[in-house]
Scaffold this motif. Structure first.
Motif, PDB file in Angstrom:
ATOM      1  N   ALA A  22      -1.712 -13.107  -4.767  1.00 48.94           N
ATOM      2  CA  ALA A  22      -2.049 -11.978  -5.244  1.00 48.94           C
ATOM      3  C   ALA A  22      -2.047 -10.896  -4.448  1.00 48.94           C
ATOM      4  CB  ALA A  22      -3.511 -12.318  -5.707  1.00 48.94           C
ATOM      5  N   GLY A  23      -2.011 -11.064  -3.052  1.00 51.42           N
ATOM      6  CA  GLY A  23      -2.118 -10.141  -2.165  1.00 51.42           C
ATOM      7  C   GLY A  23      -0.800  -9.471  -1.864  1.00 51.42           C
ATOM      8  N   CYS A  24       0.252 -10.165  -2.225  1.00 56.20           N
ATOM      9  CA  CYS A  24       1.773  -9.710  -1.881  1.00 56.20           C
ATOM     10  C   CYS A  24       1.985  -8.643  -2.835  1.00 56.20           C
ATOM     11  CB  CYS A  24       2.668 -10.969  -2.259  1.00 56.20           C
ATOM     12  SG  CYS A  24       2.329 -12.243  -1.279  1.00 56.20           S
ATOM     13  N   GLY A  25       3.181  -7.899  -2.060  1.00 52.87           N
ATOM     14  CA  GLY A  25       3.750  -6.685  -2.879  1.00 52.87           C
ATOM     15  C   GLY A  25       4.151  -5.564  -2.065  1.00 52.87           C
ATOM     16  N   GLU A  26       4.751  -4.577  -2.715  1.00 50.47           N
ATOM     17  CA  GLU A  26       5.256  -3.643  -1.932  1.00 50.47           C
ATOM     18  C   GLU A  26       4.358  -2.462  -1.914  1.00 50.47           C
ATOM     19  OE1 GLU A  26       7.777  -3.298  -0.450  1.00 50.47           O
ATOM     20  OE2 GLU A  26       9.241  -4.884  -1.340  1.00 50.47           O
ATOM     21  N   PRO A  27       4.407  -1.741  -0.856  1.00 49.13           N
ATOM     22  CA  PRO A  27       3.370  -0.611  -0.666  1.00 49.13           C
ATOM     23  C   PRO A  27       3.319   0.349  -2.051  1.00 49.13           C
ATOM     24  CG  PRO A  27       4.550  -0.566   1.308  1.00 49.13           C
ATOM     25  CD  PRO A  27       5.402  -1.669   0.156  1.00 49.13           C
ATOM     26  N   PHE A  28       1.993   0.840  -2.422  1.00 49.96           N
ATOM     27  CA  PHE A  28       1.809   1.562  -3.502  1.00 49.96           C
ATOM     28  C   PHE A  28       2.533   0.958  -4.752  1.00 49.96           C
ATOM     29  CE2 PHE A  28       0.141   4.529  -0.766  1.00 49.96           C
ATOM     30  CZ  PHE A  28      -0.824   5.481  -1.680  1.00 49.96           C
ATOM     31  N   LEU A  29       2.859  -0.413  -4.639  1.00 51.63           N
ATOM     32  CA  LEU A  29       3.138  -0.989  -6.036  1.00 51.63           C
ATOM     33  C   LEU A  29       1.949  -1.682  -6.678  1.00 51.63           C
ATOM     34  CD1 LEU A  29       5.388  -1.503  -8.073  1.00 51.63           C
ATOM     35  CD2 LEU A  29       5.982  -3.587  -6.629  1.00 51.63           C
ATOM     36  N   SER A  30       0.976  -0.956  -6.843  1.00 46.37           N
ATOM     37  CA  SER A  30      -0.372  -1.433  -7.226  1.00 46.37           C
ATOM     38  C   SER A  30      -1.208  -0.355  -8.186  1.00 46.37           C
ATOM     39  CB  SER A  30      -1.229  -2.026  -6.184  1.00 46.37           C
ATOM     40  OG  SER A  30      -2.491  -2.373  -6.541  1.00 46.37           O
ATOM     41  N   THR A  31      -2.038  -0.906  -9.036  1.00 41.40           N
ATOM     42  CA  THR A  31      -2.670  -0.045 -10.074  1.00 41.40           C
ATOM     43  C   THR A  31      -3.880   0.143  -9.229  1.00 41.40           C
ATOM     44  OG1 THR A  31      -3.407  -1.806 -11.146  1.00 41.40           O
ATOM     45  CG2 THR A  31      -1.628  -0.683 -12.141  1.00 41.40           C
ATOM     46  N   LEU A  32      -4.211  -0.453  -8.165  1.00 39.79           N
ATOM     47  CA  LEU A  32      -5.535  -0.496  -7.388  1.00 39.79           C
ATOM     48  C   LEU A  32      -5.358   0.663  -6.242  1.00 39.79           C
ATOM     49  CD1 LEU A  32      -6.420  -4.220  -7.435  1.00 39.79           C
ATOM     50  CD2 LEU A  32      -7.039  -2.561  -9.180  1.00 39.79           C
ATOM     51  N   GLN A  33      -4.154   1.171  -6.319  1.00 44.00           N
ATOM     52  CA  GLN A  33      -4.009   2.265  -5.181  1.00 44.00           C
ATOM     53  C   GLN A  33      -3.645   3.643  -6.043  1.00 44.00           C
ATOM     54  OE1 GLN A  33      -1.205   0.216  -2.671  1.00 44.00           O
ATOM     55  NE2 GLN A  33      -2.750   0.564  -0.959  1.00 44.00           N
ATOM     56  N   PRO A  34      -4.314   4.222  -6.715  1.00 43.19           N
ATOM     57  CA  PRO A  34      -4.256   5.358  -7.714  1.00 43.19           C
ATOM     58  C   PRO A  34      -3.707   6.550  -6.806  1.00 43.19           C
ATOM     59  CG  PRO A  34      -6.464   4.944  -7.683  1.00 43.19           C
ATOM     60  CD  PRO A  34      -5.616   3.910  -6.979  1.00 43.19           C
ATOM     61  N   ALA A  35      -2.707   7.182  -7.401  1.00 38.53           N
ATOM     62  CA  ALA A  35      -2.303   8.475  -6.536  1.00 38.53           C
ATOM     63  C   ALA A  35      -1.847   9.552  -7.557  1.00 38.53           C
ATOM     64  CB  ALA A  35      -0.868   8.163  -5.842  1.00 38.53           C
ATOM     65  N   GLY A  36      -2.647   9.540  -8.686  1.00 36.13           N
ATOM     66  CA  GLY A  36      -2.512  10.440  -9.688  1.00 36.13           C
ATOM     67  C   GLY A  36      -3.579  10.516 -10.765  1.00 36.13           C
ATOM     68  N   GLU A  37      -3.504  11.700 -11.642  1.00 37.22           N
ATOM     69  CA  GLU A  37      -4.572  11.835 -12.436  1.00 37.22           C
ATOM     70  C   GLU A  37      -4.687  10.707 -13.530  1.00 37.22           C
ATOM     71  OE1 GLU A  37      -6.382  15.082 -15.685  1.00 37.22           O
ATOM     72  OE2 GLU A  37      -4.724  15.660 -14.112  1.00 37.22           O
ATOM     73  N   VAL A  38      -3.382  10.318 -14.129  1.00 37.45           N
ATOM     74  CA  VAL A  38      -3.681   9.296 -14.835  1.00 37.45           C
ATOM     75  C   VAL A  38      -3.836   7.941 -14.310  1.00 37.45           C
ATOM     76  CG1 VAL A  38      -2.104   7.921 -16.571  1.00 37.45           C
ATOM     77  CG2 VAL A  38      -1.755  10.420 -16.533  1.00 37.45           C
ATOM     78  N   ALA A  39      -3.620   7.476 -13.281  1.00 37.79           N
ATOM     79  CA  ALA A  39      -3.838   6.345 -12.634  1.00 37.79           C
ATOM     80  C   ALA A  39      -5.349   6.568 -12.183  1.00 37.79           C
ATOM     81  CB  ALA A  39      -3.049   6.164 -11.225  1.00 37.79           C
ATOM     82  N   ASP A  40      -5.991   7.568 -11.771  1.00 42.82           N
ATOM     83  CA  ASP A  40      -7.349   7.588 -11.627  1.00 42.82           C
ATOM     84  C   ASP A  40      -8.204   7.334 -12.984  1.00 42.82           C
ATOM     85  OD1 ASP A  40      -7.039   8.384  -9.116  1.00 42.82           O
ATOM     86  OD2 ASP A  40      -7.136  10.430  -9.347  1.00 42.82           O
ATOM     87  N   MET A  41      -7.740   7.791 -14.014  1.00 39.86           N
ATOM     88  CA  MET A  41      -8.251   7.567 -15.349  1.00 39.86           C
ATOM     89  C   MET A  41      -8.306   5.857 -15.613  1.00 39.86           C
ATOM     90  SD  MET A  41      -7.890  10.433 -17.905  1.00 39.86           S
ATOM     91  CE  MET A  41      -6.172  10.815 -17.468  1.00 39.86           C
ATOM     92  N   GLN A  42      -7.223   5.453 -15.284  1.00 38.63           N
ATOM     93  CA  GLN A  42      -7.082   3.912 -15.781  1.00 38.63           C
ATOM     94  C   GLN A  42      -7.697   3.070 -14.855  1.00 38.63           C
ATOM     95  OE1 GLN A  42      -2.659   3.977 -15.705  1.00 38.63           O
ATOM     96  NE2 GLN A  42      -2.575   4.489 -17.840  1.00 38.63           N
TER      97      GLN A  42
END
Length: 368
Positions: A22-42
């Motif tokens: 569950a901790g594997c993945g690429e950098p910033f390939l996660s909804t838990l690292q929001p980087a925009g307005e829409v991602a913040d709302m979600q």
């Protein structure tokens, strides 16, 4: 006994593996690292719903433990019957009202965000200023992405370039006679289906959305954001990646100007041989080498190679170097099964591979 121990060991092992994976993945390939307005709302909605669920679970667990301890069977009291609360109006009102209140707490922000995310009327506004609000036509193919900037007459693929700190509107569609895909940039937002046979001219069968890329967090993300297809579409679904470069408006305008003014040119003898091969082998019938591809979307059957030499990946996921390119040209089916390039062109010898690689790696806009 041994069988039970074995089962528990296997269960413990799979549980541990699940937590690790569950901790594997690429950098910033996660909804838990929001980087925009829409991602913040979600992200805020996910946190709110998770908190509500945690509170409900905690309260129910406490009540469960209390009931188990207080009303457990004791010696000498086997025939005692606790006080019955069936028909207790106060309790029934409490456990009816509380879920309603929790639903209201969750529903209000969800509906508010839904309407805000659905505000795409600006896309059809004739007075829209493309220097402030741009539109990108996204076409999903097996297994690659095309990005068209209709306001500027520029078409590219596999790498999306967008300005930061302003709304970017997207028209989403899949190539005709293909399957449905889903457009998703996890750390920015999205995950919306691309309908088959969407018509950009009439707006029919198109899904529309907007995203906003935060300039400060874009710098933290590194060179680019990751984009994915979120709809199972075939054997290479997991390899249907694209990259997103979020740059300042000044850098974006410069990139657009470079794309509009570039013309492909072979600068070396080997590259000229590659250019000739590109035409003789029929590659030019599918791939465009200029950003100003005036063919309709339905006629563009392969990725544009206009700025291929400046991209960060080959085929969306392979390292961008000559070795990877040669491997791809030798056997594309090996690296991306089910792709349309397989068996559509003759095999190349080493000399031809060298020439074609030299030509493709030289397709850049910054040097023009």
């Amino acid at each position: 006994m041994r069988k039970r121990l074995t089962k528990w060991r296997l269960l413990s092992l799979f549980t541990a593996l699940t937590l690790v994976l569950a901790g594997c993945g690429e950098p910033f390939l996660s909804t838990l690292q929001p980087a925009g307005e829409v991602a913040d709302m979600q992200y805020d909605l996910m946190v709110l719903s998770t908190l509500i669920m945690v509170v409900v679970i905690a309260v129910v667990t406490v009540i469960f433990i209390y009931v188990v301890v207080k009303f457990r069977r004791r010696k000498g009291e086997e025939n005692n019957i606790p006080v019955q609360v069936e028909g207790n109006h106060k309790l029934e009102i409490i456990w009816t009202v509380i879920p309603i209140l929790l639903l209201i707490i969750l529903t209000v922000p969800v509906i508010s965000a839904t309407f805000k995310l659905g505000e795409v009327d600006a896309m059809a506004d004739e007075n829209r200023n493309p220097d402030e609000e741009i539109v990108v036509n996204v076409t999903a193919n097996l297994y690659w992405w095309e990005f068209e900037y209709p306001d500027y007459g520029v078409v590219t693929s596999q790498e999306l370039i967008v300005p930061t700190d302003e709304k970017v509107y997207f028209n989403l569609a899949s190539k005709q006679n293909e399957v449905k895909h889903s457009f998703w940039i996890p750390s920015i937002g999205g995950k919306m289906d691309t309908n088959v046979e969407g018509n950009y001219a009439t707006g029919e069968n198109l899904n529309k959305m907007w995203l906003k890329f935060d300039s400060k967090r874009a710098d933290q993300a590194g060179e680019y954001f990751y984009g994915k297809c979120a709809e199972l579409c075939g054997p290479s679904h997991a390899l249907m990646d694209f990259k997103v470069k979020a740059v300042s408006r000044e850098e974006f305008d410069k990139w657009i100007a470079d794309m509009q003014n570039t013309e492909p040119s072979a600068t070396t003898d080997l590259a000229q041989q590659g250019e000739q091969l590109f035409e003789e082998k029929g590659c030019i019938s599918c791939h465009a080498v200029t950003p100003k591809d005036e063919r309709p979307s339905a006629a563009r059957t392969a990725p544009s190679l206009a700025n291929f030499g400046e991209r960060s990946k080959i085929a969306g996921f392979m390292d961008h170097n000559e070795e990877s390119l040669k491997n791809w040209l030798k056997d594309p089916e090996k690296y991306k099964p089910g792709n349309k390039m397989t068996n559509t062109y003759p095999k190349l010898n080493d000399q031809e591979l060298d020439a074609l690689t030299e030509y493709l790696m030289g397709l850049k806009v910054s040097n023009n």
